[in-house]
Design a protein around this motif. Sequence first.
Motif, PDB file in Angstrom:
ATOM      1  N   UNK A 103      66.220  67.998  67.272  1.00 22.16           N
ATOM      2  CA  UNK A 103      67.034  66.802  67.451  1.00 22.16           C
ATOM      3  C   UNK A 103      66.281  65.555  67.007  1.00 22.16           C
ATOM      4  N   UNK A 104      66.873  64.815  66.073  1.00 18.30           N
ATOM      5  CA  UNK A 104      66.325  63.570  65.531  1.00 18.30           C
ATOM      6  C   UNK A 104      64.986  63.762  64.826  1.00 18.30           C
ATOM      7  N   UNK A 105      64.629  64.985  64.488  1.00 18.82           N
ATOM      8  CA  UNK A 105      63.350  65.254  63.829  1.00 18.82           C
ATOM      9  C   UNK A 105      63.439  64.948  62.336  1.00 18.82           C
ATOM     10  N   UNK A 106      62.278  64.719  61.745  1.00 19.17           N
ATOM     11  CA  UNK A 106      62.190  64.423  60.322  1.00 19.17           C
ATOM     12  C   UNK A 106      61.772  65.650  59.531  1.00 19.17           C
ATOM     13  N   UNK A 107      62.144  65.671  58.269  1.00 19.49           N
ATOM     14  CA  UNK A 107      61.684  66.688  57.337  1.00 19.49           C
ATOM     15  C   UNK A 107      61.363  66.016  56.012  1.00 19.49           C
ATOM     16  N   UNK A 108      60.630  66.721  55.148  1.00 18.08           N
ATOM     17  CA  UNK A 108      60.492  66.296  53.762  1.00 18.08           C
ATOM     18  C   UNK A 108      61.775  66.706  53.052  1.00 18.08           C
ATOM     19  N   UNK A 109      62.370  65.785  52.296  1.00 15.18           N
ATOM     20  CA  UNK A 109      63.675  66.022  51.680  1.00 15.18           C
ATOM     21  C   UNK A 109      63.618  67.234  50.741  1.00 15.18           C
ATOM     22  N   UNK A 110      64.553  68.154  50.937  1.00 17.78           N
ATOM     23  CA  UNK A 110      64.639  69.351  50.097  1.00 17.78           C
ATOM     24  C   UNK A 110      65.332  69.038  48.775  1.00 17.78           C
ATOM     25  N   UNK A 111      64.998  69.802  47.734  1.00 17.09           N
ATOM     26  CA  UNK A 111      65.682  69.728  46.448  1.00 17.09           C
ATOM     27  C   UNK A 111      66.613  70.937  46.356  1.00 17.09           C
ATOM     28  N   UNK A 112      67.921  70.732  46.357  1.00 11.75           N
ATOM     29  CA  UNK A 112      68.852  71.867  46.296  1.00 11.75           C
ATOM     30  C   UNK A 112      68.672  72.670  45.009  1.00 11.75           C
ATOM     31  N   UNK A 113      68.977  73.940  45.078  1.00 13.72           N
ATOM     32  CA  UNK A 113      68.883  74.796  43.902  1.00 13.72           C
ATOM     33  C   UNK A 113      69.755  74.241  42.778  1.00 13.72           C
ATOM     34  N   UNK A 114      69.180  74.145  41.602  1.00 13.78           N
ATOM     35  CA  UNK A 114      69.909  73.650  40.445  1.00 13.78           C
ATOM     36  C   UNK A 114      69.879  72.151  40.258  1.00 13.78           C
ATOM     37  N   UNK A 115      69.451  71.411  41.286  1.00 15.88           N
ATOM     38  CA  UNK A 115      69.392  69.945  41.181  1.00 15.88           C
ATOM     39  C   UNK A 115      68.194  69.525  40.342  1.00 15.88           C
ATOM     40  N   UNK A 116      68.331  68.406  39.654  1.00 17.48           N
ATOM     41  CA  UNK A 116      67.248  67.874  38.821  1.00 17.48           C
ATOM     42  C   UNK A 116      67.048  66.392  39.120  1.00 17.48           C
ATOM     43  N   UNK A 117      66.556  66.068  40.304  1.00 20.87           N
ATOM     44  CA  UNK A 117      66.340  64.658  40.648  1.00 20.87           C
ATOM     45  C   UNK A 117      65.166  64.070  39.875  1.00 20.87           C
TER      46      UNK A 117
ATOM     47  N   UNK B 207      60.044  72.809  45.959  1.00 22.26           N
ATOM     48  CA  UNK B 207      61.427  72.308  45.956  1.00 22.26           C
ATOM     49  C   UNK B 207      61.685  71.269  47.048  1.00 22.26           C
ATOM     50  N   UNK B 208      60.810  70.289  47.129  1.00 16.43           N
ATOM     51  CA  UNK B 208      60.935  69.177  48.069  1.00 16.43           C
ATOM     52  C   UNK B 208      60.439  67.912  47.375  1.00 16.43           C
ATOM     53  N   UNK B 209      60.801  66.753  47.940  1.00 21.72           N
ATOM     54  CA  UNK B 209      60.378  65.476  47.368  1.00 21.72           C
ATOM     55  C   UNK B 209      58.950  65.169  47.814  1.00 21.72           C
ATOM     56  N   UNK B 210      58.011  65.737  47.047  1.00 26.18           N
ATOM     57  CA  UNK B 210      56.585  65.699  47.334  1.00 26.18           C
ATOM     58  C   UNK B 210      55.852  65.393  46.039  1.00 26.18           C
ATOM     59  N   UNK B 211      54.865  64.522  46.110  1.00 31.63           N
ATOM     60  CA  UNK B 211      54.034  64.226  44.942  1.00 31.63           C
ATOM     61  C   UNK B 211      52.578  64.443  45.305  1.00 31.63           C
ATOM     62  N   UNK B 212      51.800  64.918  44.347  1.00 32.67           N
ATOM     63  CA  UNK B 212      50.367  65.169  44.550  1.00 32.67           C
ATOM     64  C   UNK B 212      49.577  64.326  43.554  1.00 32.67           C
ATOM     65  N   UNK B 213      49.402  63.024  43.840  1.00 32.62           N
ATOM     66  CA  UNK B 213      48.831  62.106  42.856  1.00 32.62           C
ATOM     67  C   UNK B 213      47.321  62.176  42.705  1.00 32.62           C
ATOM     68  N   UNK B 214      46.631  62.838  43.640  1.00 30.69           N
ATOM     69  CA  UNK B 214      45.195  63.034  43.479  1.00 30.69           C
ATOM     70  C   UNK B 214      44.303  61.911  43.980  1.00 30.69           C
ATOM     71  N   UNK B 215      44.850  60.926  44.687  1.00 29.34           N
ATOM     72  CA  UNK B 215      44.000  59.860  45.220  1.00 29.34           C
ATOM     73  C   UNK B 215      43.173  60.415  46.374  1.00 29.34           C
ATOM     74  N   UNK B 216      41.855  60.275  46.314  1.00 24.99           N
ATOM     75  CA  UNK B 216      40.950  60.945  47.254  1.00 24.99           C
ATOM     76  C   UNK B 216      40.803  60.167  48.560  1.00 24.99           C
ATOM     77  N   UNK B 217      41.035  60.814  49.700  1.00 26.63           N
ATOM     78  CA  UNK B 217      40.796  60.159  50.994  1.00 26.63           C
ATOM     79  C   UNK B 217      39.309  60.093  51.309  1.00 26.63           C
TER      80      UNK B 217
END
Length: 250
Positions: free
Chosen positions: A153-167, A177-187
Amino acid sequence: MTSQRIIFAVALLLAALPAGAHQGKTGHQGGIHGASAKAVKADYDIVHTRISTEGNVATFHIAVSGNAGKTYPTKTGKLGGSAVFSYVWPTTIDPYAVGFESKAGILAFAVTSHPDFDDTPLYDENGDGDTGNDGNLWHSHWVVLTRDDACGKDALKVVDIPAGARPRLPKTWPGFPILLDSPGWSPLFKGDSLEVKVPFDDIGVVEAASFDGVTAALRVNASVHNPLLCVADVFKVASGNLSLPGKVNQ
């Protein structure tokens, strides 16, 4: 006034300062401050978070009551059901600024560790010549979040990319298949603090933004399906209510 009285007066003044009001260049100044919480594991117990800019570079900062980054998720040996530990800065920046569709959800910068999978295929964080075996090492992501009751309830998720979608996706999207980026900036972890320096083409979008700080555990769906990655356990929210009250450079 005698030297002893001067010393005593200074001591009283310092004692009157609120907890976390550290002074000097290395202090935790500005941003969002909060009291330590005994119920939260110290390395995820946020007491300060801040975003500041210099030139075209934004610095994302979190300080905790213990040693930042000390604890990692336990390896399970499989992707489904595995955990992701994270330090997160939810922002009001439009996801378009980092390569996603405009208004796709809540854009957050995150530093994560997850020993059961690797989502930075362009980088070899442990330097062993294999780019696919270092998800356990702390690394950075952009993620787009939205609410989904399938995660609770009211929880968050990383937005999924539906099958066949090309956002619209960033060039360093890792293929999940989620809205995730791996830019490589080092912590960079140092004692109680974590910082990441992130360059922007338009630093103005950062300077106009609001933000918050969160520590949390995410979990991969046991079926590895929509929703793929849920926020399963929030350890601490800097503001207390995820109201994103922080102002950049303030």
